[in-house]
Scaffold this motif. Structure first.
Motif, PDB file in Angstrom:
ATOM      1  N   VAL A 156       1.209   4.678   1.761  1.00  0.00           N
ATOM      2  CA  VAL A 156       0.650   5.048   3.029  1.00  0.00           C
ATOM      3  C   VAL A 156       1.177   6.314   3.188  1.00  0.00           C
ATOM      4  N   LEU A 192      -8.694  -3.607   7.832  1.00  0.00           N
ATOM      5  CA  LEU A 192      -8.902  -3.044   6.339  1.00  0.00           C
ATOM      6  C   LEU A 192      -8.208  -4.032   5.158  1.00  0.00           C
ATOM      7  N   ASP A 193      -7.198  -4.351   5.386  1.00  0.00           N
ATOM      8  CA  ASP A 193      -6.460  -5.328   4.489  1.00  0.00           C
ATOM      9  C   ASP A 193      -7.123  -6.800   4.421  1.00  0.00           C
ATOM     10  N   ILE A 232      -7.667   6.600   8.816  1.00  0.00           N
ATOM     11  CA  ILE A 232      -7.897   6.056  10.094  1.00  0.00           C
ATOM     12  C   ILE A 232      -7.294   7.283  11.191  1.00  0.00           C
ATOM     13  N   LEU A 287       4.174   0.252  12.157  1.00  0.00           N
ATOM     14  CA  LEU A 287       3.736  -0.172  10.758  1.00  0.00           C
ATOM     15  C   LEU A 287       4.897  -1.096  10.329  1.00  0.00           C
ATOM     16  N   VAL A 321      -2.886   0.956  13.596  1.00  0.00           N
ATOM     17  CA  VAL A 321      -2.205  -0.014  12.603  1.00  0.00           C
ATOM     18  C   VAL A 321      -3.024  -1.224  12.764  1.00  0.00           C
ATOM     19  N   ALA A 375      -5.653  -0.679  10.335  1.00  0.00           N
ATOM     20  CA  ALA A 375      -5.287  -0.770   8.679  1.00  0.00           C
ATOM     21  C   ALA A 375      -5.106  -2.354   8.596  1.00  0.00           C
ATOM     22  N   GLN A 376      -4.800  -3.235   9.340  1.00  0.00           N
ATOM     23  CA  GLN A 376      -4.547  -4.668   9.178  1.00  0.00           C
ATOM     24  C   GLN A 376      -5.970  -5.336   8.837  1.00  0.00           C
ATOM     25  N   LEU A 429      -3.016   7.496   7.703  1.00  0.00           N
ATOM     26  CA  LEU A 429      -3.142   7.392   9.248  1.00  0.00           C
ATOM     27  C   LEU A 429      -2.905   8.992   9.859  1.00  0.00           C
ATOM     28  N   PHE A 444       3.513  -4.447   8.073  1.00  0.00           N
ATOM     29  CA  PHE A 444       2.484  -4.096   7.369  1.00  0.00           C
ATOM     30  C   PHE A 444       2.952  -3.754   6.008  1.00  0.00           C
ATOM     31  N   TYR A 485       0.781  -1.423   0.217  1.00  0.00           N
ATOM     32  CA  TYR A 485      -0.300  -0.046  -0.234  1.00  0.00           C
ATOM     33  C   TYR A 485       0.898   1.333   0.172  1.00  0.00           C
ATOM     34  N   LEU A 531      -3.933   4.670   2.176  1.00  0.00           N
ATOM     35  CA  LEU A 531      -4.426   4.778   3.409  1.00  0.00           C
ATOM     36  C   LEU A 531      -3.718   5.774   3.905  1.00  0.00           C
TER      37      LEU A 531
END
Length: 348
Positions: A5, A331-332, A92, A22, A325, A328-329, A69, A27, A3, A67
């Motif tokens: 980021v 979402l992934d 996020i 991250l 984070v 984010a995981q 943050l 990630f 991604y 993405l």
């Protein structure tokens, strides 16, 4: 695939911790952008084994990332988050700006991961208050086993929850007191070194502070609106790590041993609970760790079906950066964001 980021507020305590986590959690990042205010443009921050120069939020093209943050404070989030979400990436947000917005999910992945389905309404997901995050991680497994009717929480919140200025004030005042220097408060309303301040956030008309109101409102949104919750928030002279004294009343009897077994199996929780001099966790023990630690589990004989807990966590990690984070995981894992930045390399 990885991604693209952007971390907004990358020069702050939480922003730097987001960059660290991250990398720690591996990630999948193809491109990393550090974004901050215009005055921080060009400042270098670390990401893995390289440094990244900060770009100005005013000129950054958010349509080029997947993405974002956000950890730049409520005012910046209110100005930018919806604009960024409309540009395409998922945001996020670590501030309080959107936590109570009915169109924005407020998520702690161990507690309410299904709320992620609401994220596409505004392309914004809210990260809860640091004290709320650790509280609901500890309460969720117990609430599933025996419904919590009422909770009384007193927090012992470290100065890092007030940012770098709060940490600097504790350090400066401590040195000043030992050296007979100027220990007058500048950031906090009263001296924080060798003291406690039972006020976090401004006072409301009902006598509670904004921080206390955040905790019950967010707990109701994340966990259960029927839990009766009262809170007292206290700032303490600790650099990192929030602690909470939690008194719970359940709708059925639950023994300390049963609670320990439930919590030992719960995601994100570590139980350290022995009636010994070192059989509990303190903020220093929790600093740098991912877990929410629970200690001092014992029966409260003054109420029917009552238990007391001691809950400790690193507020910069689970209370902020780690939770972001983990979102984010999520979402992934759920496919709610798609990698568009190409193949990930091991060294970013």
């Amino acid at each position: 695939m990885g991604y693209r980021v952007a971390v907004v507020g990358a020069t702050g305590n939480v922003g730097r911790e987001m960059l660290n986590i991250l990398e720690e959690l591996n990630f999948p990042v193809t491109e990393m952008h550090a974004v901050a205010s215009r005055k921080s443009k060009g400042i270098e921050v670390s990401f893995g084994d390289r440094t990244v120069k900060c770009e100005s939020i005013d000129s950054f093209d958010f349509s080029t990332v997947d993405l974002v943050l956000m950890s730049a404070g409520g005012d910046a989030s209110r100005e930018w988050s919806e604009k960024i979400g409309k540009a395409g990436p998922m945001v996020i947000d670590n501030s309080s700006a959107f936590r109570m917005d009915p169109d924005v999910p407020l998520i702690v992945p161990e507690v309410n991961p299904d709320a992620i389905k609401l994220a596409t309404k505004k392309n914004i997901i809210a990260n809860p208050n640091c004290s709320t995050a650790q509280l609901v991680v500890a309460l969720k497994p117990l609430h599933d086993a025996a419904k919590i009717k009422r909770a009384v929480v007193s927090t012992y919140q470290s100065v890092s929850g007030a940012g770098k200025a709060g940490m600097d004030e504790l350090w400066t005042q401590t040195k000043a007191i030992y050296g007979l220097g100027d220990a007058r408060p500048k950031h906090f309303p009263k001296q924080i070194a060798f003291n406690l301040i039972p006020m976090i956030g401004a006072f409301r008309d009902d006598g509670y502070t904004e921080e206390e109101a955040k905790m019950w409102a967010e707990t109701h949104k994340i966990l259960d609106p029927d839990i009766q919750l009262t809170v007292t928030c206290v700032r303490v002279p600790v650099f990192v790590g929030h602690s909470e004294s939690v008194n719970l009343e359940f709708d059925r009897p639950i023994s300390p041993d049963e609670a320990r077994e439930i919590l030992r199996e719960a995601p994100g929780v570590l139980v350290v609970d022995k009636a010994e001099a070192d059989g509990y966790v303190t903020p220093i023990d929790a600093a740098g760790e991912f877990a929410v630690f629970v200690s001092r589990i014992r029966k409260d004989p003054t109420v029917e079906n009552g238990l007391n807990l001691w809950v400790v966590s690193d507020n910069l990690r689970k209370g902020a950066a780690l939770n972001a984070v983990q979102i984010a995981q999520l979402l992934d894992e759920t496919g709610m964001i798609k990698p568009a930045g190409g193949y990930r390399t091991l060294t970013v």
